[in-house]
Design a protein around this motif. Structure first.
Motif, mmCIF file in Angstrom:
data_model
loop_
_atom_site.group_PDB
_atom_site.id
_atom_site.type_symbol
_atom_site.label_atom_id
_atom_site.label_comp_id
_atom_site.label_asym_id
_atom_site.label_seq_id
_atom_site.Cartn_x
_atom_site.Cartn_y
_atom_site.Cartn_z
ATOM 1 N N ASP A 174 10.301 40.230 4.915
ATOM 2 C CA ASP A 174 10.025 39.669 6.230
ATOM 3 C C ASP A 174 11.316 39.418 6.995
ATOM 4 O O ASP A 174 12.412 39.516 6.444
ATOM 5 N N SER A 175 11.136 39.123 8.281
ATOM 6 C CA SER A 175 12.275 38.884 9.159
ATOM 7 C C SER A 175 11.804 38.089 10.364
ATOM 8 O O SER A 175 10.650 38.197 10.785
ATOM 9 N N HIS A 176 12.726 37.315 10.916
ATOM 10 C CA HIS A 176 12.434 36.590 12.149
ATOM 11 C C HIS A 176 12.626 37.480 13.376
ATOM 12 O O HIS A 176 12.230 37.107 14.475
ATOM 13 N N ALA A 177 13.230 38.618 13.181
ATOM 14 C CA ALA A 177 13.448 39.567 14.278
ATOM 15 C C ALA A 177 12.373 40.648 14.245
ATOM 16 O O ALA A 177 11.881 41.015 13.178
ATOM 17 N N THR A 178 12.034 41.157 15.413
ATOM 18 C CA THR A 178 11.115 42.272 15.496
ATOM 19 C C THR A 178 11.842 43.504 14.998
ATOM 20 O O THR A 178 12.953 43.796 15.434
ATOM 21 N N SER A 179 11.223 44.201 14.084
ATOM 22 C CA SER A 179 11.832 45.389 13.488
ATOM 23 C C SER A 179 11.644 46.586 14.414
ATOM 24 O O SER A 179 10.719 46.624 15.212
ATOM 25 N N GLN A 180 12.522 47.531 14.257
ATOM 26 C CA GLN A 180 12.263 48.818 14.892
ATOM 27 C C GLN A 180 10.981 49.338 14.269
ATOM 28 O O GLN A 180 10.722 49.105 13.107
ATOM 29 N N ALA A 181 10.168 50.014 15.032
ATOM 30 C CA ALA A 181 8.924 50.536 14.482
ATOM 31 C C ALA A 181 9.232 51.364 13.240
ATOM 32 O O ALA A 181 10.151 52.182 13.251
ATOM 33 N N MET A 182 8.480 51.117 12.185
ATOM 34 C CA MET A 182 8.676 51.849 10.941
ATOM 35 C C MET A 182 8.313 53.304 11.190
ATOM 36 O O MET A 182 7.206 53.606 11.614
ATOM 37 N N THR A 183 9.259 54.174 10.959
ATOM 38 C CA THR A 183 8.983 55.601 11.121
ATOM 39 C C THR A 183 8.131 56.075 9.957
ATOM 40 O O THR A 183 8.053 55.428 8.913
ATOM 41 N N LYS A 184 7.506 57.221 10.130
ATOM 42 C CA LYS A 184 6.696 57.787 9.051
ATOM 43 C C LYS A 184 7.582 58.042 7.838
ATOM 44 O O LYS A 184 7.195 57.729 6.717
ATOM 45 N N ILE A 185 8.767 58.565 8.061
ATOM 46 C CA ILE A 185 9.679 58.837 6.953
ATOM 47 C C ILE A 185 10.098 57.540 6.276
ATOM 48 O O ILE A 185 10.103 57.442 5.051
ATOM 49 N N GLY A 186 10.430 56.516 7.056
ATOM 50 C CA GLY A 186 10.796 55.227 6.484
ATOM 51 C C GLY A 186 9.659 54.634 5.669
ATOM 52 O O GLY A 186 9.879 54.100 4.575
ATOM 53 N N GLY A 187 8.447 54.740 6.181
ATOM 54 C CA GLY A 187 7.277 54.256 5.447
ATOM 55 C C GLY A 187 7.058 55.035 4.165
ATOM 56 O O GLY A 187 6.741 54.462 3.121
ATOM 57 N N ASP A 188 7.249 56.352 4.231
ATOM 58 C CA ASP A 188 7.096 57.183 3.036
ATOM 59 C C ASP A 188 8.147 56.842 1.984
ATOM 60 O O ASP A 188 7.845 56.788 0.793
#
Length: 175
Positions: free
Chosen positions: A144-158
């Motif tokens: 988790d994080s208190h900052a909004t994350s960059q949208a998780m890319t498909k590759i990052g999620g994979d």
């Protein structure tokens, strides 16, 4: 992301001691997601989840888990479903996850550490993806994080899912 996955495979397969695997898993997933905190919860023989390891983004150990979203943690453990919430400020259904609002968490990622058990015949047949296999959640990776994350890319999620699968396999070997 590919170099991170290769580094993860090398590091995770280089050790078979659970107390070494979990910090490596947290280090790699924190780097990948840029989350502030990461935890691994493992299911005990009694079926309850217990904190097995926690690290912040600087690699410092975290002892407590009182300021995380236990509702999402428990949902992931019970359902076997993952949660990749990268901007909770936009979600209207956060009412049921009051801890996310209370602790001002903007990013919550929760991936079950699942293992599948194939039947003997499926193993003999060499089936790669076993649809009739029983799946067990051995633990949960929580970030988790208190900052909004960059949208998780498909590759990052994979890559994140691949890391979770590898960790689940290593955890299973300790059971």
């Amino acid at each position: 992301k590919l170099s991170l996955l290769l580094e993860a495979a090398r590091k995770l397969n280089g050790t078979h001691i659970l107390s070494e695997v979990l910090p490596i898993l947290l280090e790699l997933t924190l780097r990948l997601t840029r989350a502030e905190r990461g935890y691994v919860f493992l299911r005990g023989k009694d079926g309850l989840l217990r904190l097995a390891a926690g690290r912040d983004a600087h690699g410092q150990p975290l002892e407590g888990d009182s300021t995380i979203s236990h509702s999402i943690l428990n949902e992931a453990a019970t359902s076997g479903c993952e949660f990749l919430l990268t901007d909770t400020s936009r979600l209207s259904e956060m009412e049921e996850h009051k801890s996310i609002l209370a602790y001002d968490l903007r990013t919550v990622i929760c991936i079950p550490l699942c293992v599948s058990h194939a039947t003997g015949q499926e193993l003999l047949d060499g089936v790669d993806e076993v649809h009739g296999a029983s799946t067990q959640v051995r633990g949960v990776l929580y970030l988790d994080s208190h900052a909004t994350s960059q949208a998780m890319t498909k590759i990052g999620g994979d890559v994140l899912r691949a890391l979770a699968r590898e960790a689940a396999s290593l955890v299973e070997n300790t059971y």
